[in-house]
Design a protein around this motif. Structure first.
Motif, PDB file in Angstrom:
ATOM      1  N   TYR A  10      70.382  15.247  70.146  1.00 49.78           N
ATOM      2  CA  TYR A  10      70.985  14.024  70.702  1.00 49.78           C
ATOM      3  C   TYR A  10      72.230  14.310  71.540  1.00 49.78           C
ATOM      4  CZ  TYR A  10      67.847  12.198  67.185  1.00 49.78           C
ATOM      5  OH  TYR A  10      66.733  11.960  66.438  1.00 49.78           O
ATOM      6  N   ASP A  95      56.843  15.652  72.286  1.00 48.64           N
ATOM      7  CA  ASP A  95      57.020  17.017  72.798  1.00 48.64           C
ATOM      8  C   ASP A  95      56.833  18.040  71.672  1.00 48.64           C
ATOM      9  OD1 ASP A  95      59.338  15.498  72.091  1.00 48.64           O
ATOM     10  OD2 ASP A  95      60.677  17.078  72.783  1.00 48.64           O
ATOM     11  N   THR A 115      59.713   9.333  75.892  1.00 42.96           N
ATOM     12  CA  THR A 115      59.997   8.520  77.084  1.00 42.96           C
ATOM     13  C   THR A 115      60.022   9.433  78.307  1.00 42.96           C
ATOM     14  OG1 THR A 115      61.367   7.107  75.721  1.00 42.96           O
ATOM     15  CG2 THR A 115      61.635   6.886  78.103  1.00 42.96           C
ATOM     16  N   ILE A 118      63.396  11.226  81.401  1.00 44.89           N
ATOM     17  CA  ILE A 118      64.804  11.426  80.992  1.00 44.89           C
ATOM     18  C   ILE A 118      64.876  12.478  79.871  1.00 44.89           C
ATOM     19  CG2 ILE A 118      64.820   9.495  79.329  1.00 44.89           C
ATOM     20  CD1 ILE A 118      67.858   9.236  80.646  1.00 44.89           C
ATOM     21  N   SER A 120      68.095  15.270  77.848  1.00 44.00           N
ATOM     22  CA  SER A 120      69.475  15.784  77.858  1.00 44.00           C
ATOM     23  C   SER A 120      69.591  16.876  78.907  1.00 44.00           C
ATOM     24  CB  SER A 120      69.840  16.348  76.485  1.00 44.00           C
ATOM     25  OG  SER A 120      69.630  15.405  75.488  1.00 44.00           O
ATOM     26  N   THR A 121      68.527  17.679  79.016  1.00 43.12           N
ATOM     27  CA  THR A 121      68.551  18.767  80.004  1.00 43.12           C
ATOM     28  C   THR A 121      68.769  18.190  81.400  1.00 43.12           C
ATOM     29  OG1 THR A 121      67.020  19.959  78.601  1.00 43.12           O
ATOM     30  CG2 THR A 121      67.225  20.754  80.866  1.00 43.12           C
ATOM     31  N   ARG A 124      72.313  17.083  81.792  1.00 47.38           N
ATOM     32  CA  ARG A 124      73.235  18.225  81.961  1.00 47.38           C
ATOM     33  C   ARG A 124      73.112  18.781  83.378  1.00 47.38           C
ATOM     34  NH1 ARG A 124      71.780  19.454  76.301  1.00 47.38           N
ATOM     35  NH2 ARG A 124      70.016  20.662  77.058  1.00 47.38           N
TER      36      ARG A 124
END
Ligand code: CTP
Length: 447
Positions: A10, A95, A115, A118, A120-121, A124
């Motif tokens: 997260y 995933d 989803t 989108i 976090s990778t 970033r």
């Protein structure tokens, strides 16, 4: 009451996370969210996580979706948690499909659609991808590219080598986009370079890159004399770019734990550090050629010196060296360097074409730490005492070739606009370089 559990990092909490938690919550009456620690993420090869554990937990609290938040810190914890919290459903994004089927022995397992669009990778990477060029396409560079794929936010754009045929082969093998015809072409296409050429070429290549405002990750030893290194450090400072020496062990999580543990006083005062690194070589490689700055100590000495430096410090008072050279025109193939401190002794042994046990022993006044070969890829160490009942063993994971750790650290330094590394400072690089330089000047050679 139906209890559901889910886990994740997260980082930079986003809509994909929110939707996942919402759907997981809807599966039952009570949702427990497991959030990974920094150390666990590092261990499972998830590098470059931006936010601290506290910040990541806070975002989940603020979402109002979790009834309880727990911390995930070790491999295999999920089985224990499911039993401990009496869980009915384990939910996770698609995933991970099939990867958690082994939990079906303990509860039902539900994979929820991830989803799209989108992650976090992606977030970033919004800060921009760091474009890196490789200089030199030899053995180490070949290990570097596959490792770089584990670090998010960077792109290995291309390579440059004096030998254009090798360069084209390298670029096509790794499916990179640029086989630069000259160094300037590479420099103008990247933000940073990784220099993996013979030692004596480092200085000029690094200098040109720094003067064009490019960050430099340079294979060890950056230079063979302190004067040249100081010049590079000064230039990097003036151009506000990162210059980092690629001694991979310095960035390896388990090595850093080992050092911290040894320094915590668990084995008393550290009195001796004995570190060995030897390698068998076949053929007439650069490391055996004097004109390329070859020799076992130049080639491998950075590793044992790093261990001695981290454990005994920079304030030595004397150095004794013994080096074995087959004959005058050749490079030394075995070195033993004793670094004497007011409070202890560090011994580094290196060999090329000579094989010995590559272990590290840290001796203290209450006990000692034993790190078996290959200690420079630290994965396991043992703390041993006179009373063997007190002995303890520590296990860690060392991913791949370990180059991903130094690369992740390098890219974080650039992103955080922090030209001073703490895992390997420029002062530490200077100290290592100065010992190497003395080894050349003061050596006592056995022919
Ligand atoms: N998740 C999701 N949809 C997304 C992203 C994540 O459903 N677009 C889910 C994951 O499947 C997982 C949970 O959110 O169940 C936590 O995932 P995490 O790995 O923390 O998020 P990612 O965005 O996938 O992170 P990274 O890009 O670093 O892998």
């Amino acid at each position: 009451m139906k209890k559901v559990i889910t886990y994740g990092t997260y980082d930079l909490f986003h809509d994909g996370h929110r939707r996942l938690l919402q759907r997981a919550k809807d599966l039952g009456d009570y949702l427990i969210v497991g959030v990974t620690t920094e150390a666990y993420d590092e261990m499972r090869g998830k590098l470059n996580v931006k936010q601290s554990l506290i910040d990541r937990i806070k975002q989940i609290q603020d979402s109002g979706l979790a009834d309880e938040i727990i911390i995930e810190e070790y491999e295999g914890q999920k089985i224990n948690d499911i039993q401990k919290y009496n869980i009915d459903i384990f939910a996770i994004g698609s995933d991970w499909i099939n990867r958690f089927d082994y939990l079906k022995d303990y509860c039902s397992v539900v994979y929820l659609d991830r989803t799209k669009g989108i992650s976090s990778t992606d977030l970033r990477n919004l800060e921009g991808i760091l474009k890196i060029g490789i200089v030199g396409t030899g053995r180490i560079a070949k290990r570097f590219v596959p490792e770089a794929r584990f670090v998010s936010g960077i792109d290995i754009v291309g390579a440059y080598s004096r030998n254009s045929t090798n360069c084209k082969k390298f670029v096509s093998h790794f499916e990179l986009s640029l086989a630069a015809k000259n160094y300037n072409e590479l420099l103008s296409s990247v933000d940073a370079v990784y220099i993996a050429t013979p030692h004596l070429t480092h200085k000029q290549l690094a200098l040109e890159a720094i003067r064009q405002g490019k960050h430099v990750l340079c294979e060890k030893p950056i230079t063979l004399n302190t004067h040249c290194l100081l010049e590079l450090i000064e230039e990097a400072k003036q151009h506000n770019v990162v210059l980092l020496e690629a001694i991979k062990t310095a960035f390896c999580p388990a090595f850093n734990r080992l050092v911290a543990y040894a320094k915590s006083g668990i084995i008393g005062d550290i009195k001796a550090v004995d570190a060995t690194f030897t390698k068998l070589t076949n053929g007439n490689f650069r490391e055996l050629q004097a004109e390329h700055g070859g020799g076992s100590f130049y080639e491998l000495g950075s590793y044992p010196l790093l261990a001695i430096l981290k454990l005994l410090g920079k304030e030595h008072c004397d150095i004794r060296m013994l080096q074995y050279k087959p004959n005058e025109s050749e490079v030394e193939t075995y070195s033993r360097i004793d670094i004497i401190y007011p409070h202890g002794i560090g011994s580094a042994k290196t060999g090329l074409g000579v094989k010995s046990e590559g272990d590290l022993i840290i001796s203290g006044t209450k006990g000692y730490i034993y790190v078996p070969a290959p200690w420079w890829k630290t994965e396991y160490f043992e703390v041993r005492f006179e009373d063997t009942n007190k002995n303890r063993k520590f296990f860690y994971k060392f991913e791949g070739d370990g180059l991903r750790y130094e690369l992740a650290y390098f890219s974080n330094m650039i992103r955080n606009k922090n030209p001073q590394a703490y895992q390997l400072t420029t002062d530490e690089s200077k100290w290592i370089c100065s010992i190497m330089e003395s080894s050349y000047k003061n050596k006592c050679i056995i022919k």
